[in-house]
Design a protein around this motif. Structure first.
Motif, PDB file in Angstrom:
ATOM      1  N   ASP A 245       0.982  -1.270  -0.155  1.00 33.42           N
ATOM      2  CA  ASP A 245       0.020  -0.009  -0.001  1.00 33.42           C
ATOM      3  C   ASP A 245       0.816   1.159  -0.001  1.00 33.42           C
ATOM      4  N   GLU A 246       1.948   1.089   0.709  1.00 34.90           N
ATOM      5  CA  GLU A 246       2.748   2.470   0.676  1.00 34.90           C
ATOM      6  C   GLU A 246       3.525   2.509  -0.644  1.00 34.90           C
ATOM      7  N   ARG A 247       3.853   1.597  -1.187  1.00 39.30           N
ATOM      8  CA  ARG A 247       4.685   1.783  -2.558  1.00 39.30           C
ATOM      9  C   ARG A 247       3.420   2.358  -3.564  1.00 39.30           C
ATOM     10  N   TYR A 248       2.122   1.915  -3.633  1.00 39.95           N
ATOM     11  CA  TYR A 248       1.284   2.470  -4.366  1.00 39.95           C
ATOM     12  C   TYR A 248       1.015   3.998  -4.143  1.00 39.95           C
ATOM     13  N   GLU A 249       1.000   4.197  -2.904  1.00 42.10           N
ATOM     14  CA  GLU A 249       0.659   5.690  -2.437  1.00 42.10           C
ATOM     15  C   GLU A 249       1.870   6.646  -2.723  1.00 42.10           C
ATOM     16  N   LYS A 250       3.129   5.960  -2.676  1.00 38.75           N
ATOM     17  CA  LYS A 250       4.282   6.692  -2.986  1.00 38.75           C
ATOM     18  C   LYS A 250       4.687   6.829  -4.430  1.00 38.75           C
ATOM     19  N   GLY A 251       4.083   5.727  -5.214  1.00 39.76           N
ATOM     20  CA  GLY A 251       4.627   5.753  -6.453  1.00 39.76           C
ATOM     21  C   GLY A 251       5.944   5.237  -6.917  1.00 39.76           C
ATOM     22  N   ILE A 252       6.569   4.336  -5.807  1.00 39.62           N
ATOM     23  CA  ILE A 252       7.958   3.883  -6.020  1.00 39.62           C
ATOM     24  C   ILE A 252       8.274   2.426  -5.111  1.00 39.62           C
ATOM     25  N   PHE A 253       9.417   1.727  -5.413  1.00 43.30           N
ATOM     26  CA  PHE A 253       9.702   0.659  -4.792  1.00 43.30           C
ATOM     27  C   PHE A 253      10.218   1.086  -3.286  1.00 43.30           C
ATOM     28  N   ILE A 254       9.863   0.298  -2.572  1.00 41.22           N
ATOM     29  CA  ILE A 254      10.202   0.471  -1.119  1.00 41.22           C
ATOM     30  C   ILE A 254      10.822  -0.826  -0.587  1.00 41.22           C
ATOM     31  N   PRO A 255      12.256  -0.932  -0.228  1.00 40.66           N
ATOM     32  CA  PRO A 255      12.657  -2.227   0.157  1.00 40.66           C
ATOM     33  C   PRO A 255      11.907  -2.693   1.522  1.00 40.66           C
ATOM     34  N   ASN A 256      11.937  -4.106   1.311  1.00 42.87           N
ATOM     35  CA  ASN A 256      11.199  -4.723   2.612  1.00 42.87           C
ATOM     36  C   ASN A 256      12.216  -4.674   3.581  1.00 42.87           C
ATOM     37  N   ASN A 257      11.983  -4.819   4.968  1.00 42.36           N
ATOM     38  CA  ASN A 257      12.788  -4.966   6.059  1.00 42.36           C
ATOM     39  C   ASN A 257      13.501  -6.212   6.048  1.00 42.36           C
ATOM     40  N   ILE A 258      14.690  -6.233   6.719  1.00 48.38           N
ATOM     41  CA  ILE A 258      15.359  -7.261   6.672  1.00 48.38           C
ATOM     42  C   ILE A 258      14.832  -8.576   7.431  1.00 48.38           C
ATOM     43  N   GLU A 259      13.777  -8.489   8.522  1.00 47.94           N
ATOM     44  CA  GLU A 259      13.247  -9.615   8.897  1.00 47.94           C
ATOM     45  C   GLU A 259      12.245 -10.028   8.209  1.00 47.94           C
ATOM     46  N   ASN A 260      11.726  -9.393   6.986  1.00 48.42           N
ATOM     47  CA  ASN A 260      10.748  -9.962   6.300  1.00 48.42           C
ATOM     48  C   ASN A 260      11.612 -10.592   4.860  1.00 48.42           C
ATOM     49  N   PHE A 261      12.927 -10.953   4.903  1.00 45.51           N
ATOM     50  CA  PHE A 261      13.632 -11.410   3.994  1.00 45.51           C
ATOM     51  C   PHE A 261      14.187 -12.701   4.273  1.00 45.51           C
ATOM     52  N   GLU A 262      14.037 -13.672   3.137  1.00 49.94           N
ATOM     53  CA  GLU A 262      14.436 -15.032   3.460  1.00 49.94           C
ATOM     54  C   GLU A 262      16.053 -15.304   3.419  1.00 49.94           C
ATOM     55  N   LEU A 263      16.805 -14.419   2.401  1.00 50.69           N
ATOM     56  CA  LEU A 263      18.089 -14.893   2.402  1.00 50.69           C
ATOM     57  C   LEU A 263      18.887 -14.305   3.563  1.00 50.69           C
ATOM     58  N   LEU A 264      20.367 -14.404   3.276  1.00 50.42           N
ATOM     59  CA  LEU A 264      21.177 -13.751   4.467  1.00 50.42           C
ATOM     60  C   LEU A 264      21.238 -12.221   4.113  1.00 50.42           C
ATOM     61  N   LYS A 265      21.560 -11.417   5.134  1.00 50.69           N
ATOM     62  CA  LYS A 265      21.778 -10.153   5.132  1.00 50.69           C
ATOM     63  C   LYS A 265      22.975  -9.690   4.140  1.00 50.69           C
ATOM     64  N   ASN A 266      24.002 -10.319   3.832  1.00 51.94           N
ATOM     65  CA  ASN A 266      24.828  -9.917   2.867  1.00 51.94           C
ATOM     66  C   ASN A 266      24.148  -9.933   1.440  1.00 51.94           C
ATOM     67  N   VAL A 267      23.159 -10.642   1.396  1.00 50.98           N
ATOM     68  CA  VAL A 267      22.705 -10.728   0.043  1.00 50.98           C
ATOM     69  C   VAL A 267      21.627  -9.565   0.041  1.00 50.98           C
ATOM     70  N   TYR A 268      20.930  -9.422   1.033  1.00 49.93           N
ATOM     71  CA  TYR A 268      19.829  -8.189   1.346  1.00 49.93           C
ATOM     72  C   TYR A 268      20.684  -7.029   1.160  1.00 49.93           C
ATOM     73  N   ASP A 269      21.960  -6.687   1.654  1.00 51.60           N
ATOM     74  CA  ASP A 269      22.702  -5.786   1.055  1.00 51.60           C
ATOM     75  C   ASP A 269      22.937  -5.410  -0.180  1.00 51.60           C
ATOM     76  N   VAL A 270      23.341  -6.498  -0.934  1.00 54.87           N
ATOM     77  CA  VAL A 270      23.452  -6.394  -2.316  1.00 54.87           C
ATOM     78  C   VAL A 270      22.413  -5.623  -3.196  1.00 54.87           C
ATOM     79  N   LEU A 271      21.088  -6.207  -2.876  1.00 50.71           N
ATOM     80  CA  LEU A 271      19.786  -5.647  -3.421  1.00 50.71           C
ATOM     81  C   LEU A 271      19.428  -4.197  -3.044  1.00 50.71           C
ATOM     82  N   ILE A 272      20.022  -4.087  -1.614  1.00 48.48           N
ATOM     83  CA  ILE A 272      19.619  -2.698  -1.360  1.00 48.48           C
ATOM     84  C   ILE A 272      20.434  -1.655  -2.324  1.00 48.48           C
ATOM     85  N   LYS A 273      21.764  -2.047  -2.628  1.00 45.34           N
ATOM     86  CA  LYS A 273      22.775  -1.117  -3.542  1.00 45.34           C
ATOM     87  C   LYS A 273      21.934  -1.077  -4.760  1.00 45.34           C
ATOM     88  N   ALA A 274      21.524  -2.231  -5.244  1.00 45.90           N
ATOM     89  CA  ALA A 274      21.082  -2.311  -6.680  1.00 45.90           C
ATOM     90  C   ALA A 274      19.962  -1.345  -6.585  1.00 45.90           C
TER      91      ALA A 274
END
Length: 300
Positions: A245-274
């Motif tokens: 809902d927040e993404r649609y409201e702001k019209g942009i991708f917003i990353p998910n929080n790390i606690e809602n992410f299945e892979l390791l934090k170092n992979v999460y950080d790669v996606l944050i950079k991208a």
């Protein structure tokens, strides 16, 4: 709006148009009639072979463009399917004009679109039906990683051919759950580099996966934009997404929080950079993004 039938397959149009000519090519077994592109698509079978007929010039109910614009867009798309060759991209086999229509014919690909918005009313009516994206997220991490690696390969291929992704999202990804095969489709709006956002906030694409430059008139649209798109798609493949809902409201991708992410934090950080809102902080190429993703995926 009227309802029509061909071979007992029902579809909707704004007004009557004759599609009986389709029977010269086989028996119709499926239809997709709710698209913003103004196209209507039919599954057609003949001699035990299946084909996907994408037809522009139809008076579709959900069209966001005129019939003539739809025809021009599909004709332009044909060149892209001819230019971009990839084993996971749906294969164009023919195109032609007939009556008031322009038709592109593809090999049939089994599978379900991961974002099948034309079925959303069915899911409301039958809440026990499982959506393709839910089924996809129940797959093992290894199977989903395999899809990601094919996505990287596909993105690198069209970049090498001088294109950038436009309006490519989870609806452009089909997964065959029976055979664990993935097919990419709907590259109709891809653009040749160099290009720019010449529309503004209404630039093509789903709001929940947009890069910042896809909302700003005059912004450069390039490989780094496609990198953002790919990163956003991958994020959602391994996330329990809580902020739609927040993404649609702001019209942009917003990353998910790390606690809602299945892979390791170092992979999460790669996606944050991208998916950095600052283009200068992203990887310099999709290939560099690919290498970083694989490297961190292997890290314990």
């Amino acid at each position: 709006m009227i309802k029509l039938q061909i071979d007992n397959i029902e579809f909707k149009l704004k007004e009557y148009q004759d599609f009986s000519w389709l029977n010269n090519y086989g028996k119709v077994f499926s239809v997709i009639d709710e698209t913003g592109s103004g196209c209507i698509s039919f599954g057609v079978e003949k001699d035990h072979k299946r084909y996907f007929f994408k037809i522009a010039g139809a008076k579709t109910v959900e069209a966001e463009v005129s019939e003539n614009e739809s025809i021009l867009l599909l004709k332009d798309a044909v060149k892209k399917y001819e230019d971009i060759k990839h084993p996971n991209l749906i294969k164009l086999i023919d195109n032609f004009d007939i009556n008031e229509f322009f038709v592109a014919v593809f090999e049939w690909a089994e599978g379900e679109c991961l974002f099948d918005h034309w079925n959303f009313n069915r899911y409301k009516e039958y809440p026990n039906l499982e959506t393709p994206i839910k089924k996809f997220k129940r797959l093992s991490i290894d199977k989903r990683i395999n899809v990601v690696l094919k996505l990287f390969s596909f993105f690198e291929t069209f970049i090498e051919n001088g294109y950038v992704a436009v309006d490519f999202y989870d609806s452009s990804i089909m997964y065959d759950f029976e055979n664990d095969l993935v097919t990419f489709c709907d590259i109709d709006l891809f653009r040749k580099i160099p290009t720019m956002n010449d529309i503004g906030e209404a630039y093509f694409g789903t709001k929940r996966l947009k890069a910042p430059e896809e909302n700003k008139l005059g912004s450069t649209i390039d490989e780094l934009t496609s990198e953002f798109t790919l990163g956003a798609i991958i994020f959602d493949m391994f996330s329990d997404v809580k902020n739609i809902d927040e993404r649609y409201e702001k019209g942009i991708f917003i990353p998910n929080n790390i606690e809602n992410f299945e892979l390791l934090k170092n992979v999460y950080d790669v996606l944050i950079k991208a998916t950095s809102y600052n283009r200068n902080n992203r990887y310099k190429s999709i290939k560099e993004f690919h290498n970083a993703f694989v490297k961190e995926l292997k890290r314990k």
